[in-house]
Design an enzyme around this catalytic site. Structure first.
Site, PDB file in Angstrom:
ATOM      1  N   HIS A   1      29.493  20.794  39.852  1.00  0.00           N
ATOM      2  CA  HIS A   1      30.209  19.528  39.634  1.00  0.00           C
ATOM      3  C   HIS A   1      29.453  18.307  40.178  1.00  0.00           C
ATOM      4  O   HIS A   1      29.457  17.239  39.557  1.00  0.00           O
ATOM      5  CB  HIS A   1      31.600  19.619  40.269  1.00  0.00           C
TER       6      HIS A   1
ATOM      7  N   TYR B   1      39.909  19.890  39.668  1.00  0.00           N
ATOM      8  CA  TYR B   1      41.064  19.230  39.023  1.00  0.00           C
ATOM      9  C   TYR B   1      42.342  20.061  39.184  1.00  0.00           C
ATOM     10  O   TYR B   1      43.430  19.585  38.896  1.00  0.00           O
ATOM     11  CB  TYR B   1      40.842  19.052  37.510  1.00  0.00           C
TER      12      TYR B   1
HETATM   13  N1  LIG Z   1      31.940  15.375  35.944  1.00  0.00           N
HETATM   14  C1  LIG Z   1      32.627  14.441  36.562  1.00  0.00           C
HETATM   15  O1  LIG Z   1      32.380  14.118  37.735  1.00  0.00           O
HETATM   16  C2  LIG Z   1      33.732  13.728  35.824  1.00  0.00           C
HETATM   17  C3  LIG Z   1      34.224  12.513  36.312  1.00  0.00           C
HETATM   18  C4  LIG Z   1      35.241  11.875  35.586  1.00  0.00           C
HETATM   19  C5  LIG Z   1      35.737  12.456  34.418  1.00  0.00           C
HETATM   20  N2  LIG Z   1      35.259  13.664  33.995  1.00  0.00           N
HETATM   21  C6  LIG Z   1      35.831  14.339  32.790  1.00  0.00           C
HETATM   22  O2  LIG Z   1      35.900  13.428  31.709  1.00  0.00           O
HETATM   23  C7  LIG Z   1      37.259  13.290  31.262  1.00  0.00           C
HETATM   24  C8  LIG Z   1      37.485  11.895  30.744  1.00  0.00           C
HETATM   25  O3  LIG Z   1      37.167  10.962  31.764  1.00  0.00           O
HETATM   26  P1  LIG Z   1      37.588   9.435  31.651  1.00  0.00           P
HETATM   27  O4  LIG Z   1      39.062   9.331  31.809  1.00  0.00           O
HETATM   28  O5  LIG Z   1      36.728   8.688  32.586  1.00  0.00           O
HETATM   29  O6  LIG Z   1      37.180   9.115  30.121  1.00  0.00           O
HETATM   30  P2  LIG Z   1      37.315   7.804  29.231  1.00  0.00           P
HETATM   31  O7  LIG Z   1      37.053   8.280  27.849  1.00  0.00           O
HETATM   32  O8  LIG Z   1      36.487   6.689  29.760  1.00  0.00           O
HETATM   33  O9  LIG Z   1      38.811   7.322  29.382  1.00  0.00           O
HETATM   34  C9  LIG Z   1      39.896   8.106  28.986  1.00  0.00           C
HETATM   35  C10 LIG Z   1      41.101   7.181  28.921  1.00  0.00           C
HETATM   36  O10 LIG Z   1      40.993   6.397  27.742  1.00  0.00           O
HETATM   37  C11 LIG Z   1      42.237   6.207  27.149  1.00  0.00           C
HETATM   38  N3  LIG Z   1      42.018   6.232  25.697  1.00  0.00           N
HETATM   39  C12 LIG Z   1      41.677   7.283  24.922  1.00  0.00           C
HETATM   40  N4  LIG Z   1      41.515   6.902  23.636  1.00  0.00           N
HETATM   41  C13 LIG Z   1      41.777   5.567  23.614  1.00  0.00           C
HETATM   42  C14 LIG Z   1      41.788   4.597  22.600  1.00  0.00           C
HETATM   43  N5  LIG Z   1      41.504   4.919  21.328  1.00  0.00           N
HETATM   44  N6  LIG Z   1      42.087   3.317  22.933  1.00  0.00           N
HETATM   45  C15 LIG Z   1      42.386   2.982  24.216  1.00  0.00           C
HETATM   46  N7  LIG Z   1      42.395   3.867  25.230  1.00  0.00           N
HETATM   47  C16 LIG Z   1      42.099   5.139  24.931  1.00  0.00           C
HETATM   48  C17 LIG Z   1      43.114   7.347  27.609  1.00  0.00           C
HETATM   49  O11 LIG Z   1      44.374   6.839  27.968  1.00  0.00           O
HETATM   50  P3  LIG Z   1      45.693   7.147  27.068  1.00  0.00           P
HETATM   51  O12 LIG Z   1      46.299   8.367  27.646  1.00  0.00           O
HETATM   52  O13 LIG Z   1      46.483   5.905  27.251  1.00  0.00           O
HETATM   53  O14 LIG Z   1      45.249   7.327  25.637  1.00  0.00           O
HETATM   54  C18 LIG Z   1      42.397   7.945  28.819  1.00  0.00           C
HETATM   55  O15 LIG Z   1      43.128   7.778  30.016  1.00  0.00           O
HETATM   56  C19 LIG Z   1      38.082  13.694  32.493  1.00  0.00           C
HETATM   57  O16 LIG Z   1      39.400  14.072  32.189  1.00  0.00           O
HETATM   58  C20 LIG Z   1      37.251  14.828  33.033  1.00  0.00           C
HETATM   59  O17 LIG Z   1      37.483  15.992  32.279  1.00  0.00           O
HETATM   60  C21 LIG Z   1      34.248  14.285  34.660  1.00  0.00           C
END
Ligand SMILES: NC(=O)c1ccc[n+]([C@@H]2O[C@H](COP(=O)([O-])OP(=O)(O)OC[C@H]3O[C@@H](n4cnc5c(N)ncnc54)[C@H](OP(=O)(O)O)[C@@H]3O)[C@@H](O)[C@H]2O)c1
Length: 302
Positions: free
Chosen positions: A108, A53
């Site tokens: 990862h 990242y």
């Molecule tokens: N290991 C891996 O391969 C891998 C892959 C993907 C992700 N990750 C990790 O997991 C983290 C999160 O991933 P993700 O983005 O997929 O997670 P997610 O929880 O599915 O989505 C996060 C998104 O939800 C929105 N959100 C948060 N609270 C909310 C609410 N109460 N109502 C509506 N929308 C809401 C946020 O946007 P707003 O900014 O608009 O609130 C944010 O962009 C990443 O940053 C990373 O650290 C790891």
């Protein structure tokens, strides 16, 4: 005290974390600092970052700028060094960028070690724990299928404590074999992409009405407006799954930090979410996850 989940090595990880790998933060140093400070100030003391990242240094800066003690924050990072010869220097680079050892280091992807070398890769990480470089650091994996976990189990003297996966009700059927194997070996599931049914599925699918009913019940009991994202997060942490979510929006960050204090879901509510979730299969982060690990024969929506 925020809710935490016990790992097989005895440490406790905060049940809800904030990631700086999505939502426009990936590769974005300054926004990752600003949002990291906001997440910490909201009271979320668990940051999920990764070499890939390019936000490890921003994680360090955010903790410094928020005026929070390093030891009060749980940091997970992940490495993507593909080459066994450079794992040691790669790990030292992670520590340098973070300004301290992480609490948890993950491989990862199973595709990070060259093909057929996952076991050797894991053994080198174990050696780094034993020689002091990673002393006190928990080791885990991410995006590992059953066959990838088996490659580690063949050699491991230190078992992975977590497997970080896209995890939500619409991948439960597909993940069942990897979840069962993980449970057998004491591996805690960490969820990313939890909000996929709400944010990325075209209609919200069959769990939407179930979550709405539960949100109404909790809103009525607490007198607060509880949204579907909070209900889904409660569902996951009650299943002993660590949730790694993200947000750059102060309103959502506040909601995330307050989930801990909400009333629990009943066993019937948990069952209803899962029964509805298992009727469809919908994945957002596809990558290698279906290679030699076929999808269930389910529609994407009803
Ligand atoms: N290991 C891996 O391969 C891998 C892959 C993907 C992700 N990750 C990790 O997991 C983290 C999160 O991933 P993700 O983005 O997929 O997670 P997610 O929880 O599915 O989505 C996060 C998104 O939800 C929105 N959100 C948060 N609270 C909310 C609410 N109460 N109502 C509506 N929308 C809401 C946020 O946007 P707003 O900014 O608009 O609130 C944010 O962009 C990443 O940053 C990373 O650290 C790891």
């Amino acid at each position: 005290m925020p809710r935490s989940i016990k790992l097989s090595d005895g440490k406790s990880i905060p049940a809800i974390g904030w990631g700086n790998g999505t939502g426009g933060l990936f590769g974005n140093h300054d926004p990752a600092i600003t949002s990291g400070v906001e997440a910490l100030k909201a009271g979320i003391y668990h940051i999920d970052t990764a070499e890939g990242y390019k936000t490890e240094q921003a994680t360090f800066e955010a903790i410094k700028q928020a005026g929070v003690k390093r030891e009060d924050v749980w940091i997970t990072t992940k490495n993507i060094s593909p080459d066994r010869e450079v794992i040691r220097s790669n790990v030292l680079e992670r520590i340098e960028k973070l300004g301290s050892k992480p609490d948890l280091l993950l491989i990862h992807f199973p595709t990070v070690p060259q093909q057929g070398t996952t076991g050797q890769f894991w053994t080198i990480l174990e050696e780094l724990v034993h020689d002091g470089t990673l002393e006190g650091v928990s080791l885990g994996v991410s995006n590992f299928r059953p066959q990838d976990l088996e490659d580690v189990f063949k050699v491991a003297t230190i078992k992975p404590v977590v497997n970080q996966l896209e995890y939500h009700p619409y991948v439960l059927e597909h993940l069942q074999p990897v979840l069962d194997l993980g449970e057998k070996h004491g591996i805690i599931t960490e969820s990313y992409g939890l909000l996929t049914p709400l944010l990325r599925h075209p209609t919200g699918g069959p769990i939407k009405s179930v979550l709405e009913k539960i949100a109404k019940r909790i809103s009525g009991e607490t007198g607060k407006e509880i949204d579907l994202a909070s209900v889904l997060t409660l569902w996951a942490i009650q299943k002993n799954v660590v949730v790694v979510t993200s947000s750059r929006n102060p309103v959502n960050l506040k909601k995330i930090s307050e989930i801990d204090s909400l009333p629990e879901l009943s066993q019937d509510e948990i069952r209803e979410i899962e029964e509805a979730g298992r009727k469809v299969h919908f994945r957002h982060y596809k990558m290698h996850m279906t290679k030699d690990y076929p999808n269930p024969e389910l529609p994407e929506d009803l």
